[in-house]
Design a protein around this motif. Structure first.
Motif, short mmCIF file in Angstrom:
data_model
loop_
_atom_site.label_atom_id
_atom_site.label_comp_id
_atom_site.label_asym_id
_atom_site.label_seq_id
_atom_site.Cartn_x
_atom_site.Cartn_y
_atom_site.Cartn_z
N TYR A 68 -2.16 112.22 16.41
CA TYR A 68 -2.39 110.78 16.55
C TYR A 68 -3.23 110.47 17.78
O TYR A 68 -4.13 109.64 17.74
N TYR A 73 -5.93 107.63 16.53
CA TYR A 73 -5.46 106.85 15.39
C TYR A 73 -4.99 105.45 15.79
O TYR A 73 -4.94 104.56 14.95
N ASP A 77 -5.04 102.57 13.08
CA ASP A 77 -3.74 102.47 12.43
C ASP A 77 -3.35 101.00 12.28
O ASP A 77 -3.24 100.26 13.26
N SER A 100 -3.78 97.15 6.89
CA SER A 100 -3.17 98.36 6.32
C SER A 100 -3.97 98.96 5.18
O SER A 100 -3.81 100.14 4.87
N SER A 105 -6.76 103.33 7.92
CA SER A 105 -5.33 103.07 8.07
C SER A 105 -4.53 103.80 6.99
O SER A 105 -3.45 104.35 7.26
N VAL A 108 -4.14 107.42 8.00
CA VAL A 108 -3.08 107.60 8.99
C VAL A 108 -1.71 107.59 8.33
O VAL A 108 -0.86 108.46 8.58
#
Length: 240
Positions: A68, A73, A77, A100, A105, A108
């Motif tokens: 991450y 990320y 994210d 999202s 995203s 992730v």
């Protein structure tokens, strides 16, 4: 034992913890009773601010946290991005689609499932150290949902955890005070003025402006001037 009793006992134990490891272990153990296996307590990055210096308690799987951070990320994210403006606790799956549903995203979220992070719940909170802080819990269940009492309990434990970790790791934040000159410099920086422009306005050297900004970042424990501005505004150290 009911969740109310678990929460009350957790709050009482928080007063006795003398290390962040003990606090993290206690929160992980208590949160596991409602289905969470991992969690992280952190400030929310502002702009391009690095994540690692903001993390207070790290209960993420090692491989996932490393990935991450290395792949930045936090910048893409949807959960992290939504946390920048969220006021109320929310489930990961309830993050608005505009955040999202992006390809980055979704990537992730899909990779997180490889580490058993299937669903989660985030509690945003005020922080003396960060402009915005959060506790993000993760579950191996695909669609974990808490009862109303469980939500209340988790929210309370999260807020208590943030207070406790600040007392353990950053007792000095209570004493943070910017000098009048630092307030001036940061106020102009908040208005998107460059170091050269601030120097002209205040009739000081550019090197002095940069030194003030460096000191301010160090004082707040942030890695960017944007982060310092956000923290200062949140604590009313400078006017918005």
């Amino acid at each position: 034992m009911t969740i109310e009793v678990d929460t009350f006992e957790f709050v009482e134990r928080c007063k006795t913890h003398r290390s962040t490891d003990a606090l993290l272990g206690d929160l992980l153990h208590t949160a596991s009773k409602v289905g969470f296996e991992h969690l992280i307590v952190s400030g929310v990055p502002a702009g391009n601010e690095a994540l690692v210096p903001l993390v207070e308690l790290n209960g993420w799987p090692d491989g996932w946290f490393q990935r991450y951070v290395e792949r930045r990320y936090a910048d893409v994210d949807g959960v992290c991005r939504y946390s920048r403006t969220a006021i109320n606790p929310f489930y990961w799956q309830d993050v608005p689609g505009r955040l999202s549903a992006t390809a980055s995203s979704r990537l992730v979220a899909n990779e997180a499932t490889d580490f058993g992070l299937m669903s989660g719940y985030v509690v945003p909170s005020y922080s003396r150290r960060h402009w915005q802080a959060l506790v993000s819990f993760a579950s191996p269940e695909k669609q974990l949902r808490l009862s109303r009492r469980q939500q209340t309990a988790v929210n309370l434990m999260s807020m208590m955890t943030i207070r406790c970790v600040e007392n353990l790791r950053h007792p000095e934040v209570l004493e943070i005070v910017l000098s009048p000159r630092e307030q001036e410099v940061l106020t102009w920086a908040a208005m998107d003025k460059t170091a050269d422009e601030i120097a002209d306005i205040l009739r000081i050297s550019t090197a002095t402006v940069r030194k003030h900004l460096q000191n301010i970042r160090r004082t707040y424990g942030v890695s960017s001037t944007l982060g310092a501005v956000a923290v200062a505004m949140h604590r009313a150290h400078i006017a918005p």
